[in-house]
Design a protein around this motif. Sequence first.
Motif, PDB file in Angstrom:
ATOM      1  N   LEU A 149      67.287  29.825 -14.242  1.00  8.13           N
ATOM      2  CA  LEU A 149      66.740  31.031 -14.867  1.00  8.13           C
ATOM      3  C   LEU A 149      65.303  31.177 -14.395  1.00  8.13           C
ATOM      4  O   LEU A 149      64.482  30.267 -14.574  1.00  8.13           O
ATOM      5  N   ASN A 150      64.990  32.291 -13.740  1.00 10.78           N
ATOM      6  CA  ASN A 150      63.635  32.555 -13.271  1.00 10.78           C
ATOM      7  C   ASN A 150      62.851  33.282 -14.362  1.00 10.78           C
ATOM      8  O   ASN A 150      63.309  34.297 -14.893  1.00 10.78           O
ATOM      9  N   VAL A 151      61.690  32.770 -14.701  1.00 15.44           N
ATOM     10  CA  VAL A 151      60.890  33.288 -15.810  1.00 15.44           C
ATOM     11  C   VAL A 151      59.549  33.765 -15.265  1.00 15.44           C
ATOM     12  O   VAL A 151      58.880  33.040 -14.509  1.00 15.44           O
ATOM     13  N   THR A 152      59.148  34.971 -15.650  1.00 18.39           N
ATOM     14  CA  THR A 152      57.834  35.508 -15.287  1.00 18.39           C
ATOM     15  C   THR A 152      57.054  35.803 -16.556  1.00 18.39           C
ATOM     16  O   THR A 152      57.560  36.484 -17.453  1.00 18.39           O
ATOM     17  N   VAL A 153      55.827  35.283 -16.625  1.00 18.89           N
ATOM     18  CA  VAL A 153      54.938  35.496 -17.759  1.00 18.89           C
ATOM     19  C   VAL A 153      53.740  36.291 -17.265  1.00 18.89           C
ATOM     20  O   VAL A 153      53.075  35.876 -16.307  1.00 18.89           O
ATOM     21  N   ALA A 154      53.464  37.421 -17.881  1.00 18.99           N
ATOM     22  CA  ALA A 154      52.338  38.266 -17.475  1.00 18.99           C
ATOM     23  C   ALA A 154      51.525  38.649 -18.699  1.00 18.99           C
ATOM     24  O   ALA A 154      52.091  38.997 -19.735  1.00 18.99           O
ATOM     25  N   ILE A 155      50.209  38.582 -18.567  1.00 15.90           N
ATOM     26  CA  ILE A 155      49.328  39.019 -19.660  1.00 15.90           C
ATOM     27  C   ILE A 155      48.711  40.361 -19.298  1.00 15.90           C
ATOM     28  O   ILE A 155      48.637  40.738 -18.127  1.00 15.90           O
ATOM     29  N   THR A 156      48.317  41.118 -20.336  1.00 16.28           N
ATOM     30  CA  THR A 156      47.749  42.446 -20.132  1.00 16.28           C
ATOM     31  C   THR A 156      46.255  42.424 -20.419  1.00 16.28           C
ATOM     32  O   THR A 156      45.722  41.474 -20.996  1.00 16.28           O
ATOM     33  N   ARG A 157      45.590  43.474 -19.988  1.00 14.34           N
ATOM     34  CA  ARG A 157      44.171  43.667 -20.276  1.00 14.34           C
ATOM     35  C   ARG A 157      44.002  44.983 -21.017  1.00 14.34           C
ATOM     36  O   ARG A 157      44.711  45.948 -20.759  1.00 14.34           O
ATOM     37  N   GLN A 158      43.075  44.996 -21.947  1.00 10.28           N
ATOM     38  CA  GLN A 158      42.785  46.208 -22.697  1.00 10.28           C
ATOM     39  C   GLN A 158      41.319  46.180 -23.073  1.00 10.28           C
ATOM     40  O   GLN A 158      40.575  45.254 -22.704  1.00 10.28           O
ATOM     41  N   ALA A 159      40.892  47.194 -23.810  1.00  3.21           N
ATOM     42  CA  ALA A 159      39.462  47.318 -24.108  1.00  3.21           C
ATOM     43  C   ALA A 159      38.918  46.101 -24.844  1.00  3.21           C
ATOM     44  O   ALA A 159      37.763  45.703 -24.653  1.00  3.21           O
ATOM     45  N   SER A 160      39.726  45.475 -25.697  1.00  8.00           N
ATOM     46  CA  SER A 160      39.252  44.325 -26.457  1.00  8.00           C
ATOM     47  C   SER A 160      39.132  43.068 -25.599  1.00  8.00           C
ATOM     48  O   SER A 160      38.428  42.136 -25.967  1.00  8.00           O
ATOM     49  N   ALA A 161      39.825  43.020 -24.461  1.00  9.08           N
ATOM     50  CA  ALA A 161      39.789  41.850 -23.578  1.00  9.08           C
ATOM     51  C   ALA A 161      39.950  42.330 -22.141  1.00  9.08           C
ATOM     52  O   ALA A 161      40.990  42.139 -21.503  1.00  9.08           O
ATOM     53  N   PRO A 162      38.907  42.974 -21.592  1.00  7.76           N
ATOM     54  CA  PRO A 162      39.054  43.638 -20.292  1.00  7.76           C
ATOM     55  C   PRO A 162      39.211  42.684 -19.114  1.00  7.76           C
ATOM     56  O   PRO A 162      39.638  43.101 -18.049  1.00  7.76           O
ATOM     57  N   ASN A 199      40.920  39.625 -19.286  1.00  4.30           N
ATOM     58  CA  ASN A 199      41.850  38.611 -19.759  1.00  4.30           C
ATOM     59  C   ASN A 199      42.580  37.932 -18.601  1.00  4.30           C
ATOM     60  O   ASN A 199      43.069  38.596 -17.677  1.00  4.30           O
ATOM     61  N   THR A 200      42.652  36.594 -18.637  1.00  3.81           N
ATOM     62  CA  THR A 200      43.373  35.827 -17.628  1.00  3.81           C
ATOM     63  C   THR A 200      44.116  34.676 -18.296  1.00  3.81           C
ATOM     64  O   THR A 200      43.816  34.297 -19.434  1.00  3.81           O
ATOM     65  N   ILE A 201      45.077  34.115 -17.573  1.00  5.58           N
ATOM     66  CA  ILE A 201      45.810  32.944 -18.039  1.00  5.58           C
ATOM     67  C   ILE A 201      45.065  31.690 -17.596  1.00  5.58           C
ATOM     68  O   ILE A 201      44.710  31.553 -16.410  1.00  5.58           O
ATOM     69  N   ALA A 202      44.827  30.778 -18.521  1.00  3.45           N
ATOM     70  CA  ALA A 202      44.178  29.511 -18.193  1.00  3.45           C
ATOM     71  C   ALA A 202      45.210  28.427 -17.906  1.00  3.45           C
ATOM     72  O   ALA A 202      45.038  27.625 -16.978  1.00  3.45           O
ATOM     73  N   GLN A 203      46.268  28.381 -18.712  1.00  2.22           N
ATOM     74  CA  GLN A 203      47.300  27.364 -18.527  1.00  2.22           C
ATOM     75  C   GLN A 203      48.552  27.760 -19.295  1.00  2.22           C
ATOM     76  O   GLN A 203      48.516  28.647 -20.155  1.00  2.22           O
ATOM     77  N   THR A 226      44.151  34.216 -12.839  1.00  7.20           N
ATOM     78  CA  THR A 226      45.594  34.452 -12.843  1.00  7.20           C
ATOM     79  C   THR A 226      46.016  35.356 -14.000  1.00  7.20           C
ATOM     80  O   THR A 226      45.589  35.163 -15.135  1.00  7.20           O
ATOM     81  N   GLN A 227      46.836  36.342 -13.709  1.00  6.23           N
ATOM     82  CA  GLN A 227      47.396  37.210 -14.744  1.00  6.23           C
ATOM     83  C   GLN A 227      48.911  37.093 -14.854  1.00  6.23           C
ATOM     84  O   GLN A 227      49.497  37.634 -15.784  1.00  6.23           O
ATOM     85  N   GLN A 228      49.513  36.353 -13.924  1.00  2.82           N
ATOM     86  CA  GLN A 228      50.974  36.236 -13.944  1.00  2.82           C
ATOM     87  C   GLN A 228      51.373  34.854 -13.430  1.00  2.82           C
ATOM     88  O   GLN A 228      50.819  34.357 -12.451  1.00  2.82           O
ATOM     89  N   VAL A 229      52.329  34.230 -14.135  1.00  4.75           N
ATOM     90  CA  VAL A 229      52.828  32.911 -13.772  1.00  4.75           C
ATOM     91  C   VAL A 229      54.357  32.976 -13.738  1.00  4.75           C
ATOM     92  O   VAL A 229      54.974  33.614 -14.603  1.00  4.75           O
ATOM     93  N   THR A 230      54.953  32.306 -12.756  1.00  8.03           N
ATOM     94  CA  THR A 230      56.410  32.212 -12.699  1.00  8.03           C
ATOM     95  C   THR A 230      56.827  30.753 -12.722  1.00  8.03           C
ATOM     96  O   THR A 230      56.113  29.880 -12.222  1.00  8.03           O
ATOM     97  N   PHE A 231      57.966  30.488 -13.322  1.00 11.77           N
ATOM     98  CA  PHE A 231      58.539  29.147 -13.277  1.00 11.77           C
ATOM     99  C   PHE A 231      60.061  29.269 -13.373  1.00 11.77           C
ATOM    100  O   PHE A 231      60.602  30.341 -13.678  1.00 11.77           O
ATOM    101  N   THR A 232      60.729  28.154 -13.105  1.00 12.40           N
ATOM    102  CA  THR A 232      62.190  28.136 -13.082  1.00 12.40           C
ATOM    103  C   THR A 232      62.711  27.121 -14.087  1.00 12.40           C
ATOM    104  O   THR A 232      62.182  26.001 -14.182  1.00 12.40           O
ATOM    105  N   VAL A 233      63.726  27.509 -14.838  1.00 12.38           N
ATOM    106  CA  VAL A 233      64.415  26.614 -15.771  1.00 12.38           C
ATOM    107  C   VAL A 233      65.786  26.300 -15.178  1.00 12.38           C
ATOM    108  O   VAL A 233      66.546  27.216 -14.822  1.00 12.38           O
ATOM    109  N   THR A 234      66.092  25.016 -15.049  1.00 12.43           N
ATOM    110  CA  THR A 234      67.365  24.583 -14.477  1.00 12.43           C
ATOM    111  C   THR A 234      68.126  23.766 -15.508  1.00 12.43           C
ATOM    112  O   THR A 234      67.564  22.842 -16.118  1.00 12.43           O
ATOM    113  N   ARG A 235      69.381  24.105 -15.725  1.00 13.27           N
ATOM    114  CA  ARG A 235      70.211  23.364 -16.667  1.00 13.27           C
ATOM    115  C   ARG A 235      71.146  22.435 -15.889  1.00 13.27           C
ATOM    116  O   ARG A 235      71.481  22.703 -14.735  1.00 13.27           O
TER     117      ARG A 235
END
Length: 494
Positions: free
Chosen positions: A403-416, A418-422, A453-462
């Motif tokens: 399963l391929n997973v993509t995590v993305a964060i948004t930016r707006q006026a309150s956090a112009p 914004n980035t992913i730290a970990q 970074t604003q977007q991270v991808t990872f893979t889940v394998t069963r």
Amino acid sequence: MRRAAYARAALRQLVAVLVAIIALLPLLSGVMPAPPDALAVTRTGNLWTVAAGNSAEIQPAIDAARDNGGGQVRLPQAVYLLTAKVRLHNNVTVYGDGMDKTVLRWAPGAAIDHMMSNGSLTAGNTNIQVWDLTLDGQGLSKAGDASCCFGLRLNNVQNSTFVNVAADSHSKDGIYVGYNRTNGAINVRLSGCRANNNARNGISLIHGNNNVIDHCTVNGNNRGEAVAGIDVEPDEGQSITNSKIVANTANGQNVGIQLYVPYNGYATSYHNAVCNNSTSGNGTGIYSLRGDRNIFVNNATSGNGINFLVDDSSLIGSQYASYCTLGALPAHPAGSGTPTPTPTQTGTTTPAGTATPTQTPTLTATPTRTPTPSPTLIPTPRPSCTPRPDVRVTTQAGAPGTLNVTVAITRQASAPNNTIAQVQFGAAQNATVTVNGQAQPGGNFTATVPAGTQQVTFTVTRPAGGTQPTTVQFSVVDDCGAWQTFVGGGPSAF
């Protein structure tokens, strides 16, 4: 003949008078008071107040608060007759003057639907609050649709709170907390709610992590389908984990409170705490089947056909009381003129002894100014994080068993900026997580990402050929702190 002439003359005079009055109507309308439409909703700051009983203005007020970036909608004490469901949006609080004081019902002839629902099932919703009102289904049902209708339906909702909401006499469940695809409920709290006399369950929890049902009353449900007052029952391939069922009252149903998986490998019910509840007059008071290390502490069960029946893996006794602790509710909306921030997520200790990160914003040091002739440096403003920027998780089946997973964060006026730290990975049940080229069986590790970074991808394998469901818990840490969720599902999701 003379009388006939008089009659014709009188008729001509009457017609002349009517014509004159009709001619004056446009002029009179300009000076007569207009209908009080402008008072249907009044706005003060970020608070929209709907005129008592004016059901047609509920949805426009909620939409206006959404378009404003967040706000509150007050429904004063009255009966509101609905012609369509009420849709809830991100960062919007709806509150009444009290349970059984602010009452929503269907208008005569209305097309019956779920009475109140979150606005977007596919994108999901976050930071919704509803307080102090009643959803009265009046026993009405939707013709030809056995899947309808719930009082309050929440699918794919996160970080949201519902306090003192009554959902009575609906044709399905009073309150239904479900999912869309693999996206379930995360950090949803139902507190002080009531769900009585519904045709199926009082309250249902179907898929999610770290949810709370506390101090609710569920009586006399199962009138059409004998399930439970509070039904914690994941659908096939789904999971319910680390949730709390605390200090509720469940009387007069097939089962008062149940945690149920119909057969081995069907779904996951793991490490949920059932504490300090009271059940009486049910076929079975508290029932758990095929759970994994669910917790039962200080429940009062009496006068049921069977009082207490749980599976062998259960953890029972007051020594597990620490798992029953509840966090504080957010401030009541009537005490604040601004939207209530997303509730802080309290860390939940897992059997492995790890704690779920809280959503406290990360603090960054402000650069110290020095008395040098160089230009003054203005530090980047710390984000206010109210409302919290969205975190979006999308999944897509990859190679067989992945399963391929993509995590993305948004930016707006309150956090112009914004980035992913970990990304902090918790337990990966029946899975290997691969991120940054590194495979980590079982999870429990932290992936640090490059600055900006604003977007991270990872893979889940069963595992190949496995039938057990897969669940991977993780927290995305951005400028506004940790945001917790999970991905997974049964074999068909991969």
